[in-house]
Motif scaffolding. Structure first.
Motif, PDB file in Angstrom:
ATOM      1  N   MET A 199      50.233  47.537  33.821  1.00 12.06           N
ATOM      2  CA  MET A 199      49.546  47.534  35.117  1.00 12.06           C
ATOM      3  C   MET A 199      48.577  46.367  35.219  1.00 12.06           C
ATOM      4  N   LEU A 200      47.888  46.067  34.114  1.00  9.01           N
ATOM      5  CA  LEU A 200      46.961  44.934  34.109  1.00  9.01           C
ATOM      6  C   LEU A 200      47.701  43.634  34.374  1.00  9.01           C
ATOM      7  N   ASP A 201      48.848  43.448  33.730  1.00  2.76           N
ATOM      8  CA  ASP A 201      49.635  42.231  33.929  1.00  2.76           C
ATOM      9  C   ASP A 201      50.211  42.161  35.340  1.00  2.76           C
ATOM     10  N   GLU A 202      50.510  43.321  35.923  1.00  2.00           N
ATOM     11  CA  GLU A 202      51.149  43.357  37.235  1.00  2.00           C
ATOM     12  C   GLU A 202      50.177  43.051  38.368  1.00  2.00           C
ATOM     13  N   VAL A 203      49.006  43.667  38.360  1.00  2.00           N
ATOM     14  CA  VAL A 203      48.106  43.521  39.514  1.00  2.00           C
ATOM     15  C   VAL A 203      46.701  43.079  39.142  1.00  2.00           C
ATOM     16  N   GLY A 204      46.428  42.851  37.863  1.00  2.00           N
ATOM     17  CA  GLY A 204      45.075  42.468  37.465  1.00  2.00           C
ATOM     18  C   GLY A 204      44.598  41.202  38.140  1.00  2.00           C
ATOM     19  N   HIS A 205      45.519  40.241  38.380  1.00  2.00           N
ATOM     20  CA  HIS A 205      45.117  38.976  38.999  1.00  2.00           C
ATOM     21  C   HIS A 205      44.760  39.142  40.471  1.00  2.00           C
ATOM     22  N   LEU A 206      45.109  40.275  41.062  1.00  2.00           N
ATOM     23  CA  LEU A 206      44.781  40.533  42.466  1.00  2.00           C
ATOM     24  C   LEU A 206      43.396  41.161  42.627  1.00  2.00           C
ATOM     25  N   LEU A 207      42.784  41.553  41.522  1.00  2.00           N
ATOM     26  CA  LEU A 207      41.530  42.308  41.554  1.00  2.00           C
ATOM     27  C   LEU A 207      40.451  41.550  40.791  1.00  2.00           C
ATOM     28  N   PRO A 208      39.532  40.872  41.481  1.00  2.00           N
ATOM     29  CA  PRO A 208      38.469  40.140  40.781  1.00  2.00           C
ATOM     30  C   PRO A 208      37.694  41.097  39.880  1.00  2.00           C
ATOM     31  N   HIS A 209      37.545  40.728  38.615  1.00  2.00           N
ATOM     32  CA  HIS A 209      36.856  41.642  37.702  1.00  2.00           C
ATOM     33  C   HIS A 209      36.259  40.880  36.537  1.00  2.00           C
TER      34      HIS A 209
END
Length: 473
Positions: A199-209
């Motif tokens: 999940m991190l690899d899939e959408v992590g780049h879409l969520l500033p964190h």
């Protein structure tokens, strides 16, 4: 209650008052809201069913499954059950759209991605992934399914953004049960930690964190922490109190003879904590809580931890947070982090408490959007229900924030103009392959009413106002 918090409570009560205009146009906004999510679904009938199901998840039906929602829309139950459990449409573009919107609306550079497994008690053994395993909801080993969830937490708000169904090893190896529940051939056994990394690899780049957080089931795995380090992610993960650690700030023991100097011995984290002086703790007010300011005490130490009980891991920061509850009992939480030792303790405390926000997200989804009310047995059916439930919860989140802004004079309704994103470069929103589609059963009824039917108090419970006063027309 101190005077300062009393003033803050009065301000919160004023903010909680909802003006009537906030509730106007909710059904119309819902129609526009769901369009960016359903546009990746090829068939028009499926798009309509998805929109109707999302509306039903926020309606007043007691059990938010396909049958109840179909009856709420005055439809045949088999048509909605087929759409949810058997029809072929890809849920993944909907979840990518969800993460895109959450990242844009709630995104902050210091945001926290939180991972947490959640169990769903089930009867029988026919539903995909069901077996006797640890069920956090019951606090014991029982017959259940386990979903692994990803939430986004920022100073703005918090929301669930993605999920994976945990398929136990026994299920992954059982060809007959896989076929019966339509588990795709490409699906192999993955640990819960591997599902989190997916999940991190899939959408992590879409969520500033700036942080990754999780409970002690996540933190106890040294390989999971290692994988986060290789991805240059900064984590603060809870670990069990019996974690073996070596205090790198302790005085070295006297050598017993010639040779290399001795190192401090490994000891349990809770035993190490018991030896701390009172001066080691820093008192921090994290944020306002429901019953007063949330105050914790924090201490830190550079340590090495035993990796998987054998190898010695790299240097990490041990973070201890203690909290005194209403009954006077003191609770201690233990965390390991790869952050710099001079990271402010206030920031560490805020991240530690942000980890608990995912529990609020799960409770919100289960109580308001039917997250746990599904009655499907197939792999696709589980993901279809979960994706639509997460989207419904996001709509409530948007309505809640929009209501607050309207109350302060800012009118920004959550329409598709604000929620329609540009497709991310790594993922293209795509239509389902028509060759893989199975025709729907004949439709004997057509829905012409609003997606959110009249007499529907449920979606406005977050606003604290019964919707029947507005929608009962």
């Amino acid at each position: 209650m101190d005077a300062r918090y009393g003033e803050r409570l009065e301000a919160l009560l004023v903010e909680a008052q909802v003006e009537p205009e906030v509730l106007e146009g909710i059904p119309e906004r819902l129609v526009e809201f769901v369009e960016p999510f359903t546009r990746s679904i090829l068939q028009a009938k499926q798009r309509r069913r998805a929109a109707e199901f999302i509306g039903g998840l926020m309606s007043d039906v007691e059990r938010k499954n396909a049958e109840s929602i179909a009856y709420r829309h005055d439809q045949e139950r088999k048509e909605m059950q087929y759409f949810l459990g058997e029809s072929h449409w890809d849920h993944q573009p909907l979840l990518i759209e969800l993460a895109t919107q959450v990242g844009r609306e709630l995104g902050r550079e210091d945001g926290v991605l939180v991972f947490d497994p959640s169990g769903f008690p089930k009867q029988g053994t026919e539903s995909v992934g069901v077996q006797r395993q640890w069920c956090g909801r019951l606090g014991k080993i029982d017959n259940c399914q386990v979903g692994v969830y990803m939430a986004y937490v920022s100073a703005e708000e918090h929301a669930l953004v993605n999920t994976r169904l945990y398929l136990p090893r026994e299920w992954a190896k059982d060809k007959a049960r896989r076929k019966k529940c339509h588990v795709p051939r490409a699906v192999k056994f993955q640990t819960r930690h591997e599902l989190c990394l997916d999940m991190l690899d899939e959408v992590g780049h879409l969520l500033p964190h700036g942080w990754i957080a999780g409970d002690d089931e996540m933190g106890r795995s040294s390989s999971f922490r290692r994988e986060l380090r290789t991805r240059n992610e900064r984590y603060l993960l809870a670990v069990p109190s019996n974690t073996l650690i070596r205090d790198l700030e302790a005085a070295l023991p006297e050598p017993e003879g010639p040779g290399q100097p001795r190192k401090p011995p490994f000891m349990r984290a809770d035993k190490w904590r018991a030896s701390l002086p009172k001066s080691a703790w820093t008192r921090i007010e994290v944020r306002d809580g429901e019953k007063g300011p949330l105050v914790v005490e924090v201490t830190t130490c550079r340590v090495q931890a035993k990796a998987d009980g054998k190898r010695v891991g790299p240097e990490e920061l041990l973070v201890l947070v203690r909290l005194c509850d209403e009954a006077g009992a003191v609770k201690h939480d233990y965390y390991l982090s790869n952050t710099a030792p001079d990271t402010p303790r206030r920031e560490l405390a805020q991240v530690a408490k942000a980890e608990h926000r995912i529990e609020e997200c799960l409770q919100r989804g289960k109580s308001e959007c039917g997250l746990a009310d599904y009655e499907v047995r197939s792999w696709g059916g589980w993901y279809h229900h979960q994706a639509l439930s997460l989207i419904a919860a996001w709509y409530l989140n948007c309505e809640l924030r929009s209501g607050k802004k309207k109350g302060s004079g800012i009118h920004l309704p959550p329409t598709s103009r604000r929620h329609r994103p540009t497709a991310p470069h790594r993922f293209r929103l795509r239509s389902t392959n028509p060759d893989c589609l199975r025709a729907h059963a004949p439709f004997r009824t057509q829905s012409t009413g609003p997606l959110l039917p009249p007499q529907t108090p449920q979606p406005l419970t977050s606003l604290g106002v019964p919707a029947t006063a507005v929608l009962g027309q």
